[in-house]
Design a protein around this motif. Structure first.
Motif, PDB file in Angstrom:
ATOM      1  N   MET A 118      -8.331  10.393   3.331  1.00 57.14           N
ATOM      2  CA  MET A 118      -7.810   9.642   4.486  1.00 57.14           C
ATOM      3  C   MET A 118      -7.948   7.851   4.267  1.00 57.14           C
ATOM      4  O   MET A 118      -8.836   8.291   4.808  1.00 57.14           O
ATOM      5  CB  MET A 118      -7.576  10.124   5.516  1.00 57.14           C
ATOM      6  CG  MET A 118      -6.626   9.050   6.832  1.00 57.14           C
ATOM      7  SD  MET A 118      -4.694   9.576   6.946  1.00 57.14           S
ATOM      8  CE  MET A 118      -4.260   8.523   6.856  1.00 57.14           C
ATOM      9  N   SER A 119      -7.464   7.262   4.438  1.00 62.81           N
ATOM     10  CA  SER A 119      -7.103   5.779   4.424  1.00 62.81           C
ATOM     11  C   SER A 119      -6.826   4.736   4.840  1.00 62.81           C
ATOM     12  O   SER A 119      -5.876   4.810   5.669  1.00 62.81           O
ATOM     13  CB  SER A 119      -7.081   4.868   2.943  1.00 62.81           C
ATOM     14  OG  SER A 119      -7.687   6.429   1.184  1.00 62.81           O
ATOM     15  N   VAL A 120      -7.373   3.757   5.513  1.00 58.38           N
ATOM     16  CA  VAL A 120      -7.245   2.507   6.153  1.00 58.38           C
ATOM     17  C   VAL A 120      -7.864   1.255   5.659  1.00 58.38           C
ATOM     18  O   VAL A 120      -8.651   1.319   5.363  1.00 58.38           O
ATOM     19  CB  VAL A 120      -7.177   3.359   7.584  1.00 58.38           C
ATOM     20  CG1 VAL A 120      -7.149   1.224   8.206  1.00 58.38           C
ATOM     21  CG2 VAL A 120      -6.877   3.858   8.367  1.00 58.38           C
ATOM     22  N   ILE A 121      -6.608   0.202   5.090  1.00 57.20           N
ATOM     23  CA  ILE A 121      -6.155  -1.344   4.895  1.00 57.20           C
ATOM     24  C   ILE A 121      -6.277  -2.155   6.839  1.00 57.20           C
ATOM     25  O   ILE A 121      -6.182  -2.278   6.938  1.00 57.20           O
ATOM     26  CB  ILE A 121      -6.162  -1.578   3.950  1.00 57.20           C
ATOM     27  CG1 ILE A 121      -6.391  -0.661   2.860  1.00 57.20           C
ATOM     28  CG2 ILE A 121      -6.771  -3.027   3.131  1.00 57.20           C
ATOM     29  CD1 ILE A 121      -5.378  -0.243   2.104  1.00 57.20           C
ATOM     30  N   LYS A 122      -7.691  -3.068   6.772  1.00 59.42           N
ATOM     31  CA  LYS A 122      -6.811  -3.841   7.783  1.00 59.42           C
ATOM     32  C   LYS A 122      -6.836  -4.948   6.911  1.00 59.42           C
ATOM     33  O   LYS A 122      -7.254  -6.191   6.678  1.00 59.42           O
ATOM     34  CB  LYS A 122      -8.670  -4.490   8.379  1.00 59.42           C
ATOM     35  CG  LYS A 122      -8.350  -5.444   9.740  1.00 59.42           C
ATOM     36  CD  LYS A 122      -8.809  -5.620  10.387  1.00 59.42           C
ATOM     37  CE  LYS A 122      -9.159  -6.748  11.474  1.00 59.42           C
ATOM     38  NZ  LYS A 122     -10.145  -6.726  12.560  1.00 59.42           N
ATOM     39  N   LEU A 123      -5.112  -4.964   6.740  1.00 61.21           N
ATOM     40  CA  LEU A 123      -5.058  -6.990   6.445  1.00 61.21           C
ATOM     41  C   LEU A 123      -4.941  -7.429   7.292  1.00 61.21           C
ATOM     42  O   LEU A 123      -4.876  -7.544   8.925  1.00 61.21           O
ATOM     43  CB  LEU A 123      -3.303  -6.487   5.880  1.00 61.21           C
ATOM     44  CG  LEU A 123      -3.084  -5.506   4.953  1.00 61.21           C
ATOM     45  CD1 LEU A 123      -2.157  -4.834   5.018  1.00 61.21           C
ATOM     46  CD2 LEU A 123      -3.816  -5.051   4.276  1.00 61.21           C
ATOM     47  N   GLY A 124      -4.617  -9.240   6.909  1.00 65.10           N
ATOM     48  CA  GLY A 124      -4.972 -10.366   7.551  1.00 65.10           C
ATOM     49  C   GLY A 124      -5.498 -11.167   7.279  1.00 65.10           C
ATOM     50  O   GLY A 124      -6.074 -11.312   6.167  1.00 65.10           O
TER      51      GLY A 124
END
Length: 237
Positions: A118-124
């Motif tokens: 399970m994964s999360v990437i913080k874009l910005g």
């Protein structure tokens, strides 16, 4: 630290920039599916310049059950989600504002539970600062950086570069050792050369060097007339 890179690469995630069910930032903290168990892999990482975290999870139900629950959660959040299946497994994703959530499910026997990342990437556009800056570790000359992963574990930070470069692995390793030595790095042990097959021909080499509180574990291997190098730097704090 190097094991984080190999796990990502082995699951086909390094080039896709996946992240974890823990937060990749203070706001990317939604939990699409409640897991039965959690294994921390990289809760605080920077992958190719992007804040990232990766967590292994086990869920109740079959892969299809998990996929359905993933989609239902994001439908309730009014966030579009999509998925794709291939011989390498199932990949589910949802983009919630600047938070990209990804669930990778490898092929596995049907049963009462399902394993996945399970994964999360913080874009910005926020500037990302490495704890091991580029200036701390010289990289091999003439190499193209394929991936760059920094992982912040309690008490230690690691940063791993994968590079592709022309030429022989042993020659590139020798040049890199010389570069480090001229900048004050000292060798702290010889690693065994990599051998291949029945012929036992040398396919690459590895070594470890240290400079103050930083150490570098460098591995060079031959790939079809080119060199792949893994430069793994660690810093205790």
């Amino acid at each position: 630290m190097k094991s984080v890179y190999y796990l990502l690469r082995g699951c086909g995630l390094a080039g896709v920039l996946l992240a974890g069910a823990a937060t990749a930032g203070t706001t990317c903290n939604k939990q699409p599916i409640q897991p039965q168990s959690v294994q921390a892999i990289g809760r605080d990482m920077i992958v190719n310049g992007v804040p990232t975290s990766v967590v292994g999870m086990q869920y109740a139900g079959t892969p299809n059950d998990v996929s359905k629950a993933f989609r239902e959660f994001w439908t309730s959040e009014d966030v579009p989600a999509k998925g794709q299946s291939s011989p390498s497994g199932m990949l589910l994703s949802a983009l919630d504002d600047h938070c990209l959530y990804v669930l990778s499910i490898p092929p596995q026997p049907e049963g009462a539970s399902t394993r996945g990342l399970m994964s999360v990437i913080k874009l910005g556009n926020d500037e990302v600062r490495h704890r091991i800056p580029d200036s701390a570790v010289p990289l091999p000359e003439g190499g193209k950086v394929v991936s760059d992963i920094e992982s912040r574990d309690p008490g230690q930070t690691g940063r791993t570069w994968l590079l592709d470069m022309p030429g022989d692995a042993r020659w590139n390793a020798q040049k890199y050792r010389s570069i480090l030595a001229t900048q004050g790095w000292t060798r702290i042990g010889r690693q065994p050369d990599y051998q291949s097959g029945v012929a036992q021909s040398t396919q690459g080499t590895a070594f470890v060097m240290q400079h103050g509180g930083d150490s570098v574990d460098a591995s060079f291997s031959d790939r079809n007339g080119r060199t792949f190098a893994v430069i793994n730097a660690t810093r205790s704090r």
